[in-house]
Design a protein around this motif. Sequence first.
Motif, mmCIF file in Angstrom:
data_model
loop_
_atom_site.group_PDB
_atom_site.id
_atom_site.type_symbol
_atom_site.label_atom_id
_atom_site.label_comp_id
_atom_site.label_asym_id
_atom_site.label_seq_id
_atom_site.Cartn_x
_atom_site.Cartn_y
_atom_site.Cartn_z
ATOM 1 N N ARG A 12 -0.452 -127.415 -76.661
ATOM 2 C CA ARG A 12 0.948 -127.513 -76.223
ATOM 3 C C ARG A 12 1.101 -128.742 -75.348
ATOM 4 O O ARG A 12 0.154 -129.161 -74.675
ATOM 5 N N ARG A 14 1.728 -130.527 -72.011
ATOM 6 C CA ARG A 14 1.468 -129.993 -70.676
ATOM 7 C C ARG A 14 2.764 -129.642 -69.950
ATOM 8 O O ARG A 14 2.792 -128.736 -69.128
ATOM 9 N N VAL A 110 0.039 -109.853 -50.663
ATOM 10 C CA VAL A 110 0.902 -110.824 -51.318
ATOM 11 C C VAL A 110 1.899 -110.064 -52.194
ATOM 12 O O VAL A 110 1.506 -109.330 -53.101
ATOM 13 N N ARG A 150 2.961 -105.424 -52.625
ATOM 14 C CA ARG A 150 2.002 -104.731 -53.468
ATOM 15 C C ARG A 150 2.052 -103.221 -53.201
ATOM 16 O O ARG A 150 1.915 -102.414 -54.116
ATOM 17 N N ASP A 179 5.706 -120.301 -60.721
ATOM 18 C CA ASP A 179 4.869 -119.251 -60.140
ATOM 19 C C ASP A 179 4.031 -119.895 -59.046
ATOM 20 O O ASP A 179 3.070 -120.614 -59.329
ATOM 21 N N ARG A 195 4.444 -114.488 -53.731
ATOM 22 C CA ARG A 195 4.482 -115.149 -55.027
ATOM 23 C C ARG A 195 5.931 -115.334 -55.441
ATOM 24 O O ARG A 195 6.672 -114.367 -55.552
ATOM 25 N N ARG A 441 6.437 -126.998 -56.160
ATOM 26 C CA ARG A 441 5.618 -126.473 -57.259
ATOM 27 C C ARG A 441 4.270 -125.962 -56.718
ATOM 28 O O ARG A 441 3.559 -125.236 -57.403
ATOM 29 N N PHE B 251 -3.113 -124.848 -72.416
ATOM 30 C CA PHE B 251 -2.114 -124.184 -71.588
ATOM 31 C C PHE B 251 -1.245 -125.232 -70.903
ATOM 32 O O PHE B 251 -1.756 -126.258 -70.441
ATOM 33 N N ASP B 253 0.821 -126.930 -67.901
ATOM 34 C CA ASP B 253 0.484 -127.005 -66.475
ATOM 35 C C ASP B 253 1.033 -125.794 -65.714
ATOM 36 O O ASP B 253 0.369 -125.245 -64.822
ATOM 37 N N THR B 254 2.260 -125.393 -66.054
ATOM 38 C CA THR B 254 2.853 -124.242 -65.367
ATOM 39 C C THR B 254 2.047 -122.974 -65.620
ATOM 40 O O THR B 254 1.895 -122.138 -64.725
ATOM 41 N N GLU B 255 1.496 -122.845 -66.829
ATOM 42 C CA GLU B 255 0.646 -121.678 -67.113
ATOM 43 C C GLU B 255 -0.632 -121.717 -66.288
ATOM 44 O O GLU B 255 -1.111 -120.679 -65.820
ATOM 45 N N LEU B 257 -1.007 -123.190 -63.377
ATOM 46 C CA LEU B 257 -0.638 -122.885 -61.994
ATOM 47 C C LEU B 257 -0.369 -121.390 -61.821
ATOM 48 O O LEU B 257 -0.732 -120.789 -60.812
ATOM 49 N N SER B 258 0.270 -120.783 -62.821
ATOM 50 C CA SER B 258 0.594 -119.356 -62.729
ATOM 51 C C SER B 258 -0.685 -118.514 -62.751
ATOM 52 O O SER B 258 -0.821 -117.551 -61.982
ATOM 53 N N THR B 261 -2.232 -118.856 -59.390
ATOM 54 C CA THR B 261 -1.501 -118.059 -58.398
ATOM 55 C C THR B 261 -1.858 -116.581 -58.537
ATOM 56 O O THR B 261 -2.055 -115.881 -57.538
ATOM 57 N N ALA B 262 -1.969 -116.120 -59.784
ATOM 58 C CA ALA B 262 -2.343 -114.717 -60.007
ATOM 59 C C ALA B 262 -3.755 -114.456 -59.490
ATOM 60 O O ALA B 262 -4.022 -113.424 -58.864
ATOM 61 N N SER B 265 -3.744 -114.266 -55.826
ATOM 62 C CA SER B 265 -3.053 -113.067 -55.325
ATOM 63 C C SER B 265 -3.858 -111.796 -55.542
ATOM 64 O O SER B 265 -3.734 -110.845 -54.768
ATOM 65 N N ARG B 266 -4.648 -111.765 -56.612
ATOM 66 C CA ARG B 266 -5.267 -110.478 -56.949
ATOM 67 C C ARG B 266 -6.499 -110.175 -56.112
ATOM 68 O O ARG B 266 -6.929 -109.027 -56.046
ATOM 69 N N GLU B 268 -8.543 -109.518 -52.819
ATOM 70 C CA GLU B 268 -8.406 -109.203 -51.394
ATOM 71 C C GLU B 268 -9.660 -109.693 -50.712
ATOM 72 O O GLU B 268 -10.756 -109.217 -50.979
ATOM 73 N N ASP B 352 -8.068 -120.071 -48.313
ATOM 74 C CA ASP B 352 -7.195 -119.126 -49.008
ATOM 75 C C ASP B 352 -7.878 -118.564 -50.268
ATOM 76 O O ASP B 352 -7.741 -119.131 -51.351
ATOM 77 N N ARG B 429 -10.879 -119.987 -67.092
ATOM 78 C CA ARG B 429 -9.825 -120.555 -67.941
ATOM 79 C C ARG B 429 -10.195 -121.975 -68.358
ATOM 80 O O ARG B 429 -10.783 -122.737 -67.602
ATOM 81 N N HIS B 444 -7.127 -127.681 -51.845
ATOM 82 C CA HIS B 444 -7.436 -126.257 -51.968
ATOM 83 C C HIS B 444 -7.222 -125.683 -53.357
ATOM 84 O O HIS B 444 -7.065 -124.475 -53.508
ATOM 85 N N TYR B 445 -7.161 -126.550 -54.373
ATOM 86 C CA TYR B 445 -7.161 -126.059 -55.755
ATOM 87 C C TYR B 445 -8.565 -126.120 -56.356
ATOM 88 O O TYR B 445 -8.957 -125.220 -57.088
#
Lengths: 465, 465
Positions: A12, A14, A110, A150, A179, A195, A441, B251, B253-255, B257-258, B261-262, B265-266, B268, B352, B429, B444-445
């Motif tokens: 796809r 990007r 979160v 949550r 997101d 989020r 973003r 994927f 870029d937004t996917e 990042l999402s 983020t997930a 978030s998931r 703890e 984080d 991924r 921090h990515y």
Amino acid sequence: MGPSPAEHAQLRPREDAALADRLARSAAAAAGSHLATGDFADWLAGRGRAHRFEVDRIPFAELEGWSFDEATGNLGHHSGRFFSVEGLRVTLGDGPVRHWEQPIIKQPEVGILGILVKEFDGVLHLLMQAKMEPGNPNLLQLSPTVQATRSNYTKVHKGSDVKYIEYFTDPARGRVLADVLQSEHGSWFFRKSNRNMLVEAVGEVPEHEDFCWLTLGQVNELLHRDNVVNMDSRTVLSCIPVADPQPRALFEDTEVLSWFTAERSRHEVSAERIPLASVQGWQRGESSIDHQDGRFFRAVAVRVRAGSREVASWTQPLFEPVGRGVTAFLTRTVDGVRHVLVHARVEGGFLDTVELGPTVQATEGNHAHLPAEDRPPFLDTVLTAGPDRIHYQAVHSEEGGRFLNAESRYLIVEADERTAAEQPPEGFRWVTPGQLTSLVRHGHYVNVQARTLLACLNATAVPAR
Amino acid sequence: MGPSPAEHAQLRPREDAALADRLARSAAAAAGSHLATGDFADWLAGRGRAHRFEVDRIPFAELEGWSFDEATGNLGHHSGRFFSVEGLRVTLGDGPVRHWEQPIIKQPEVGILGILVKEFDGVLHLLMQAKMEPGNPNLLQLSPTVQATRSNYTKVHKGSDVKYIEYFTDPARGRVLADVLQSEHGSWFFRKSNRNMLVEAVGEVPEHEDFCWLTLGQVNELLHRDNVVNMDSRTVLSCIPVADPQPRALFEDTEVLSWFTAERSRHEVSAERIPLASVQGWQRGESSIDHQDGRFFRAVAVRVRAGSREVASWTQPLFEPVGRGVTAFLTRTVDGVRHVLVHARVEGGFLDTVELGPTVQATEGNHAHLPAEDRPPFLDTVLTAGPDRIHYQAVHSEEGGRFLNAESRYLIVEADERTAAEQPPEGFRWVTPGQLTSLVRHGHYVNVQARTLLACLNATAVPAR
């Protein structure tokens, strides 16, 4: 959770080149396929009549499930979930006030703030909810489709399900358009983030009487009204990847990032959690915890009775700010391109030293005791601006699930070289709305107040077609 | 600090369209205007002969200026600066090991890792330094132009100035091409980050015998040698905004990042600093602090005598890992586009919860006590890969100012659907190198090990012209 076998060889692009145009079309749509904007106030009032809401202040002793820990004095829930009120000790390396202690809300979970979107008649619509929050001055405001901790959606409440949550937790139910983990109020929360999600639904979406489909243009019109679009909606709206028609700016994106990195590096911030009982300068009474000089905010408790919330009745603590805030962007148009003046702000509860805030983010009374030179820069420029200089103003309130009557007057005010020079004081910088849209973003660049203003900026712009 | 008056009406493009081409030209330049790559080893050896370096292990009692705090057992410097060795208690909500305690390095200061670049004969060159670090197995490696903690360049050392620092602290001396706060080892540092900077010099740059100008192509060739390009160089190299010739990926870029983020978030993650004296499972001896089973790492002390460092002699603690690590990206080419398999890793010292790490980041001995199903995924695929599958391999060591003999074998290994499916396990991924380059523009990515591998990926790619 990935491409299906048939798509294996399908790469796809990007970036989704069509999305910005689709969003612009929605922003230009003053009317939608569902509720007319002129009927909105009646619809919201109707939702208010359909549910009975009562919020009463109560003494801490009447809190149910909440108590002050004997050892620490921290105020928490017996489940260990939701949030707690603890203490914070902040020490800064510079600035007029270099040390303070305060109560702070700790909420490590979160949550999800999500707006579901769907195309009707070729125009994207946003699914917005009429939602009661006990701290809102008018109780009922327009919230995102989903606004859930949550605890909410894993049912610690033992209440009803969170409607539409499956679109935000199951990737197969929609297509994610944005997101990102964004911070919330760094003066009141310890390192909280939520989020912020925008998801386009795949397939039919069931209707519900507390929800309405509105175009981005309609939501933008509602953003001009006082206390209608709640904070959670505003922060998600700020994350919408709207088109930036301006590829030019006073500073390259790399320069903006470099300035931000320098600001984040130059501040020494130590923020340590301490027991609430040991916080200096604050006093706990039967019904509130107050600053000794009556400044900043107080912690209070309320009882809520409601029919449209996940559980029918509950008690909880809230933070109630003292006085109404002033939150403003100064704006200047340079060579045909609008810029806003951002401020790299230190807030004790930020995850990492500074984030970009509005030009002015202040509550007048909180600064009354400081010498004139320590008055927040640009505050007087905003307060004395004539109507011809005010591009936008509305009163909005902050998260009504945690804050009681936390109103601020949000403004976008035209400045000039005399009131705000192109070479601003240290800690300030001119950026374009498009540059802010690029920054949101990612998390922890733009604070929640500046995100509200970014949503307002986008709501006042002439939509690009 | 802003445009001069004459430039007021001069907006700039938000992105410098020419930069990627200039960087590609430098990457394609196998020879530079200064030192020939064939002469590099002799030059580095010459710098080693010019300075006398000795590093000896010493008992903690012989540390000068460093001591264990009586109350906490924390190991710190009497100035309160540099860094300290404290304790960390980590609790996770999932995973095979959900609770542990360990020593950790706390270094709140943000340092600068900066490479100065300048065009010679139309080709960008990087100013690299021959620098001794006590923990490097071969002591002398190639470092960035500047590699300095704030203590270094504000002279807490009372030593000599940091050369070329002015290009990184005074915006008028150069033009910033990259500037981002990046994390370092989350298993050994508590929330440490350093400023990674790339600055193009304005005007003449004075020469110095310990520094040499190399093209990006030359540095990329040196990256194929063992223990030559140090970690601080590698992380800055990963932040170079090289061109991405591939606008497509598995994927959007937004996917990506999402998904990130997930993942953030998931999980703890609770990481609390505790006194070093109270850390369970570790033992302090006269010369080292060791894990009770001899795993992970040990804290030791050394005495350094050197002529080319800011001060002539000093003692300090170092962390010494037990065993050599394996750090690898699995890679697959999908529809003509290279992808690498990233892993959203939890490390206790991250600011984080998670960052994106390599496919494999492990030290075999550390996992020997765990059941087979808890062995790190893909480790065996990497360890058993035949030479025909290995695109890149070299041994690199981690920051020699804090870590002693911290070597890892870095690999880029070709995978296939059998060894690494397009639908990988949870937490993994496929992304393109170009997507990683977009992410490292922000902090921090991408963790420090994956950044080394990104620099190596870029060093093995055929430069786009």
